[in-house]
Design an enzyme around this catalytic site. Structure first.
Site, mmCIF file in Angstrom:
data_model
loop_
_atom_site.group_PDB
_atom_site.id
_atom_site.type_symbol
_atom_site.label_atom_id
_atom_site.label_comp_id
_atom_site.label_asym_id
_atom_site.label_seq_id
_atom_site.Cartn_x
_atom_site.Cartn_y
_atom_site.Cartn_z
ATOM 1 N N HIS A 1 -8.072 -4.496 -1.198
ATOM 2 C CA HIS A 1 -6.800 -3.844 -0.890
ATOM 3 C C HIS A 1 -5.954 -4.712 0.038
ATOM 4 O O HIS A 1 -4.732 -4.606 0.052
ATOM 5 C CB HIS A 1 -7.057 -2.464 -0.281
ATOM 6 C CG HIS A 1 -5.857 -1.563 -0.328
ATOM 7 N ND1 HIS A 1 -5.343 -1.062 -1.503
ATOM 8 C CD2 HIS A 1 -5.052 -1.074 0.666
ATOM 9 C CE1 HIS A 1 -4.273 -0.309 -1.240
ATOM 10 N NE2 HIS A 1 -4.086 -0.304 0.074
ATOM 11 N N SER B 1 0.829 -1.194 0.000
ATOM 12 C CA SER B 1 0.000 0.000 0.000
ATOM 13 C C SER B 1 0.873 1.258 0.000
ATOM 14 O O SER B 1 1.657 1.452 -0.930
ATOM 15 C CB SER B 1 -0.972 -0.085 1.189
ATOM 16 O OG SER B 1 -1.937 0.920 1.138
ATOM 17 N N ASP C 1 -10.081 -3.797 -5.442
ATOM 18 C CA ASP C 1 -9.433 -2.816 -4.560
ATOM 19 C C ASP C 1 -10.174 -1.476 -4.651
ATOM 20 O O ASP C 1 -10.218 -0.866 -5.717
ATOM 21 C CB ASP C 1 -7.960 -2.656 -5.003
ATOM 22 C CG ASP C 1 -7.145 -1.840 -4.023
ATOM 23 O OD1 ASP C 1 -7.723 -0.995 -3.307
ATOM 24 O OD2 ASP C 1 -5.920 -2.029 -3.984
HETATM 25 C C1 MLT Z 1 -1.363 6.007 -0.133
HETATM 26 O O1 MLT Z 1 -1.780 6.975 0.460
HETATM 27 O O2 MLT Z 1 -0.165 5.738 -0.302
HETATM 28 C C2 MLT Z 1 -2.409 5.094 -0.703
HETATM 29 O O3 MLT Z 1 -3.633 5.744 -0.761
HETATM 30 C C3 MLT Z 1 -2.503 3.827 0.052
HETATM 31 C C4 MLT Z 1 -2.872 4.067 1.487
HETATM 32 O O4 MLT Z 1 -1.991 4.311 2.284
HETATM 33 O O5 MLT Z 1 -4.055 3.989 1.826
#
Ligand code: MLT
Length: 216
Positions: free
Chosen positions: A197, A116, A166
């Site tokens: 996700h 992520s 996701d």
């Molecule tokens: C981010 O902010 O890097 C992406 O949206 C993934 C997350 O951290 O939720």
């Protein structure tokens, strides 16, 4: 070298990122740079790293940006909307940390395993500082920079695992990231799994197999 440890147990504070380091206990496996998601820390991915590549040295830093108290690797303006100046700055800091950790622990260039937000900073690191990583497993990554500089990632292996359901990473965005990395010369294996996700068993199996015989 002496290790500074924090009071919450096990974290090393001697380098420019609070981190955990676990030495290799087998030769021939690449060191892994473990990069957690939003709200994680240096402990989060240690078990995952051990499972994905048994015997690899593990370097697991904690992101320096706090969002409502939750560690991250760069600032965002909203979900999926990134502060790109901060992405550049933080990717550069992380690249410098990798150099420090390699010297301190006698490691080769690591393969990043990022989830992520951690996958997004790993993608930024590849595009902004090619050569720092010897490869990457990007779990639920998205495009970190709208217009990255032209990078030379010739032959750098990347496994990008996306989730078909996701809610955070649209399929088009993940495909665009795969294209960006491939255009820079990376050897990209992009799979979309029947997942959201969060990670699934298929992620673990694919990443384990890929790390055991990654190209490059
Ligand atoms: C981010 O902010 O890097 C992406 O949206 C993934 C997350 O951290 O939720």
């Amino acid at each position: 070298m002496s290790l500074g440890t924090d009071r919450t147990g096990g974290a090393d504070t001697t380098l420019s990122f609070v981190h955990r380091f676990l030495p290799a206990d087998k030769t021939g496996r690449p060191p892994l740079l473990l990069l957690h998601g939003t709200g994680g820390d240096e402990n989060d991915l240690v078990d995952l790293g051990r499972a994905l590549s048994p015997g690899s040295a593990l370097v697991s830093p904690r992101g320096k940006v706090l969002e409502g108290g939750m560690p991250r690797f760069f600032r965002r303006l909203a979900e999926g909307v990134f502060d790109e100046d901060d992405v550049r700055r933080r990717a550069s800091e992380l690249a410098d940390f990798v150099t420090e950790a390699r010297e301190a622990y006698g490691l080769g260039a690591p393969v990043a395993v990022g989830f992520s937000n951690g996958a997004n900073i790993a993608a930024a690191l590849m595009l902004l500082r090619p050569g720092v990583l010897s490869g990457a497993v990007l779990l639920r990554a998205m495009v970190p920079l709208a217009k990255p500089p032209v990078a030379d990632l010739a032959g750098t292996p990347v496994l990008l695992l996306s989730g078909a359901m996701d809610p955070i990473v649209p399929a088009e965005n993940a495909a665009r990231l795969a294209g960006m990395l491939a255009n820079a010369g990376a050897v990209v294996d992009h799979r979309t799994l029947p997942a959201g996700h969060g990670l699934s068993q298929a992620d673990l199996s694919l990443a384990t197999g890929w790390l055991a015989k990654r190209p490059g």
